[in-house]
Design an enzyme around this catalytic site. Structure first.
Site, PDB file in Angstrom:
ATOM      1  N   ASP A 102       1.342  -1.348  -0.106  1.00 17.53           N
ATOM      2  CA  ASP A 102      -0.362  -0.478   0.385  1.00 17.53           C
ATOM      3  C   ASP A 102       0.934   1.205  -0.257  1.00 17.53           C
ATOM      4  O   ASP A 102       1.541   1.339   0.953  1.00 17.53           O
ATOM      5  CB  ASP A 102      -1.049  -0.319   1.400  1.00 17.53           C
ATOM      6  CG  ASP A 102      -2.455   0.639   1.395  1.00 17.53           C
ATOM      7  OD1 ASP A 102      -2.204   1.323   0.109  1.00 17.53           O
ATOM      8  OD2 ASP A 102      -3.075   0.256   2.080  1.00 17.53           O
ATOM      9  N   ASP A 203      -2.880   4.206  -2.839  1.00 11.28           N
ATOM     10  CA  ASP A 203      -3.761   5.537  -1.801  1.00 11.28           C
ATOM     11  C   ASP A 203      -4.702   6.783  -2.232  1.00 11.28           C
ATOM     12  O   ASP A 203      -3.450   7.685  -2.699  1.00 11.28           O
ATOM     13  CB  ASP A 203      -3.371   5.784  -0.313  1.00 11.28           C
ATOM     14  CG  ASP A 203      -4.246   5.758   0.662  1.00 11.28           C
ATOM     15  OD1 ASP A 203      -4.804   5.488   0.815  1.00 11.28           O
ATOM     16  OD2 ASP A 203      -4.428   7.449   0.907  1.00 11.28           O
ATOM     17  N   HIS A 317     -10.343  -2.418   4.909  1.00 12.18           N
ATOM     18  CA  HIS A 317     -10.489  -1.686   5.714  1.00 12.18           C
ATOM     19  C   HIS A 317     -10.976  -0.622   6.315  1.00 12.18           C
ATOM     20  O   HIS A 317     -10.995  -0.411   7.605  1.00 12.18           O
ATOM     21  CB  HIS A 317      -8.898  -1.668   6.329  1.00 12.18           C
ATOM     22  CG  HIS A 317      -8.323  -0.816   5.403  1.00 12.18           C
ATOM     23  ND1 HIS A 317      -8.659  -0.753   3.882  1.00 12.18           N
ATOM     24  CD2 HIS A 317      -8.156   0.921   5.769  1.00 12.18           C
ATOM     25  CE1 HIS A 317      -7.748   0.041   3.309  1.00 12.18           C
ATOM     26  NE2 HIS A 317      -7.456   0.981   4.552  1.00 12.18           N
TER      27      HIS A 317
HETATM   28  C1  GLC Z   1      -7.771   5.863   2.200  1.00 12.34           C
HETATM   29  C2  GLC Z   1      -7.741   5.200   3.001  1.00 12.34           C
HETATM   30  C3  GLC Z   1      -7.966   5.592   4.495  1.00 12.34           C
HETATM   31  C4  GLC Z   1      -7.400   6.146   4.895  1.00 12.34           C
HETATM   32  C5  GLC Z   1      -7.267   7.631   3.437  1.00 12.34           C
HETATM   33  C6  GLC Z   1      -6.003   8.575   3.762  1.00 12.34           C
HETATM   34  O1  GLC Z   1      -9.464   5.893   2.231  1.00 12.34           O
HETATM   35  O2  GLC Z   1      -8.464   3.653   2.736  1.00 12.34           O
HETATM   36  O3  GLC Z   1      -7.885   4.203   5.354  1.00 12.34           O
HETATM   37  O4  GLC Z   1      -8.024   7.080   6.093  1.00 12.34           O
HETATM   38  O5  GLC Z   1      -6.792   7.249   2.040  1.00 12.34           O
HETATM   39  O6  GLC Z   1      -5.033   8.153   3.887  1.00 12.34           O
END
Ligand code: GLC
Ligand code: CA
Length: 542
Positions: A102, A203, A317
């Site tokens: 990730d 992300d 998640h």
């Molecule tokens: C994405 C991730 C999430 C995180 C956000 C900010 O949506 O999946 O868990 O809080 O990005 O990085």
């Protein structure tokens, strides 16, 4: 094992997401770790997956559970060491499993060295790595809000400037307009590629080209230019897979993102289906209208056929557990978990399984002070302060809170579900006595083995990868049925989305088709509660 030197190998792959904090603790601190993942690789190999999307394991103050990276080239010590990470990559590889890391490229932690430098002075070489605007205290450049609540701007008095953050104040946005930022990120990606990772999950990648002055966050004017550069300069290594998280993506844009010429990304996560059972904000829950879900998948399946590539997922998640959401986590937990899996895995695209989904893990209800997620905490504060009754706020949290998906993985019926020897960082779901991996492995009818079969079918029958998609009974509010076709092969997927028994007549052509998989004993009558069936027909074998 898939041949990963083959271009587009990920089209026949199935990926599995691990949230390291909740997967397996090995050193008794209540937090999952990389040695824990290594110790469970045999389980994943048995399931049959080809890759692990590993949620962030980088050095981080954990304001947002690792989505706030303070050093891209170091491991968060409670998760392990760089040697552990290298071992994980090697051990996974031996089992035909690639590690898909990730990667947060939109922002860093405010504790990242770049930001620490950036905030020292306006003429620091790293200042322009972030997004700054001049201003006076109490008068932010505009009224943009952060995703986790509060203003998207934070003031730094000694600079007389605000920095921009789409998420928490501890997650300052990187300035992609600065070529030095992009170069530093590409270099870092090459560092990981050199360690043998198979690719990256990117992300909030649709946000990198933001223009806060125009209140643009997603799909900024230079987005596709940046992605093409990223692909060319960082993903060149043959076979590096990339999947971008893109909440804003519609079919047209996804075609561009996942163009088969490989110029941008391999595929994106889009969220249209995920947003159907909410009104405006995700917290405002409405019942799912099945025809709307079917129309949505139909649009995506047909829209990307031969000109893009879908990611297939229902859980991650950030989302509640699907069996609690669109299935039935009471009497029909197992049946409905399998039905949802069949519905999704029958389609075209690369399926993603979120840890515990293969066990039919469910949502949890906790007293408010036991939640950890900052989004949940902020929501609770904001809404109760506004006078929203507590039960109503809790109802939203029970239905949509991110900690639903983050409770520890349920391995056994022993203490702490075999996740840890001590009280974990987030409580174990009390249903671990019955819902756990050990029990699933003992039971030939478990959800685990159903997922295992779905994964095997995808490898065995190319039609799962290639077939066209045709929705049947578009207006039916109880049954989700579709067919997949190639010139010589045909699939029929039929799913009963209700706890009722429902009559269904198979299309005549499938009368003598072979039942490849079902969550019930073969029957000829009406569809039983949450029944799913996958039929196969080949003109060659007739
Ligand atoms: C994405 C991730 C999430 C995180 C956000 C900010 O949506 O999946 O868990 O809080 O990005 O990085
Ligand atoms: Ca640990």
């Amino acid at each position: 094992m898939l041949d990963k030197t083959k271009r587009g190998w990920w089209k026949s792959a199935v990926f599995y997401q691990i949230y390291p904090k909740s997967f397996q603790d090995t050193n008794g601190d209540g937090v999952g770790d990389i040695p824990g993942i290594i110790s469970r690789l045999d389980y994943l190999e048995q399931l049959g997956i080809d890759g692990i999307w590993l949620s962030p394991v980088y050095e981080s103050p954990q304001e947002d559970n690792g989505y706030d990276i303070s050093d891209y080239e170091a491991i968060y010590p409670p998760f392990g060491t760089m040697e552990d990470m290298e071992k994980l990559i090697r051990e996974a590889e031996k089992r035909g499993i690639s590690i898909i890391m990730d990667l947060v490229l939109n922002h860093t932690s405010d504790e990242h060295r770049w930001f620490q430098e950036a905030r020292k002075s306006r003429d620091n070489p790293y200042h322009d790595f972030y997004v700054w605007r001049d201003g006076r205290p109490d008068c932010p450049p505009n009224d943009m809000r952060g995703v986790f609540g509060g203003s998207a701007w934070t003031y730094v008095p000694h600079l007389g400037q605000y920095y921009f953050h789409q998420f928490a104040a501890k997650q300052p946005d990187l300035n992609w307009d600065n070529p030095a930022v992009r170069e530093a990120l590409y270099q870092m990606i090459r560092f990981w590629a050199g360690k043998g990772v198979g690719g990256f999950r990117l992300d909030v990648i649709d946000q990198i080209a933001k223009v806060p002055d125009e209140k643009i966050t997603a799909n900024g004017p230079r987005l596709h230019e940046f992605l093409r550069e990223l692909s060319e300069k960082a993903f060149v290594r043959e076979g590096l897979v990339s999947v971008g998280e893109a909440w804003s993506a519609d079919v047209e844009r996804a075609k561009q993102f996942s163009n088969p010429d490989g110029s941008e990304l391999s595929m994106v996560f889009q969220f249209e289906h995920i947003c159907l059972d909410q009104k405006g904000e995700k917290w405002d829950v409405i019942p799912l209208h099945l025809p709307a879900l079917k129309r949505c998948f139909d649009r995506w399946q047909r829209g990307l056929h031969n000109c893009g590539w879908n990611s297939l997922f229902m859980d991650n998640h950030d989302l509640p557990r699907i069996v609690s959401r669109w299935g039935n986590d009471g009497a029909y937990r197992v049946e409905s978990a399998k039905m949802l899996a069949a519905m999704l895995h029958g389609m075209q695209g690369t399926p993603y399984i979120y840890q515990g989904e293969e066990l039919g893990m469910t949502n949890i209800r906790l007293p408010i002070d036991q939640y950890v997620d900052l989004e949940i905490k902020n929501l609770y504060q904001e809404r109760t302060a506004r006078g929203v009754p507590e039960e109503e706020v809790l109802r939203s949290i029970y239905a949509r809170g991110r900690d639903n998906a983050r409770t520890p993985m349920q391995w056994t019926d022993g203490d702490q579900a075999g996740f840890s020897d001590v009280r974990p960082w987030l409580p174990v779901n009390p249903n671990y006595k019955t819902v756990n991996a050990a029990a699933a492995l003992e039971d030939p009818d478990s959800t685990f083995y159903f997922y295992q079969k779905l994964i095997a079918l995808r490898k065995q029958y190319p039609i799962f990868q290639d077939g066209s998609f045709t929705l049947l009974l578009p207006e039916d509010e109880q049954i989700f049925a579709y067919r997949r076709d190639t010139e010589k092969e045909h699939l029929l997927v039929v799913c009963n989305f209700t706890p009722d028994t429902i009559p269904f007549d198979r299309p005549a052509e499938f009368e003598n088709a072979r039942l490849l998989l079902s969550n019930y004993e073969q029957g000829t009558g009406p569809l039983r509660p949450y029944e799913a069936q996958i039929y196969y027909l080949s003109e060659e074998t007739q």
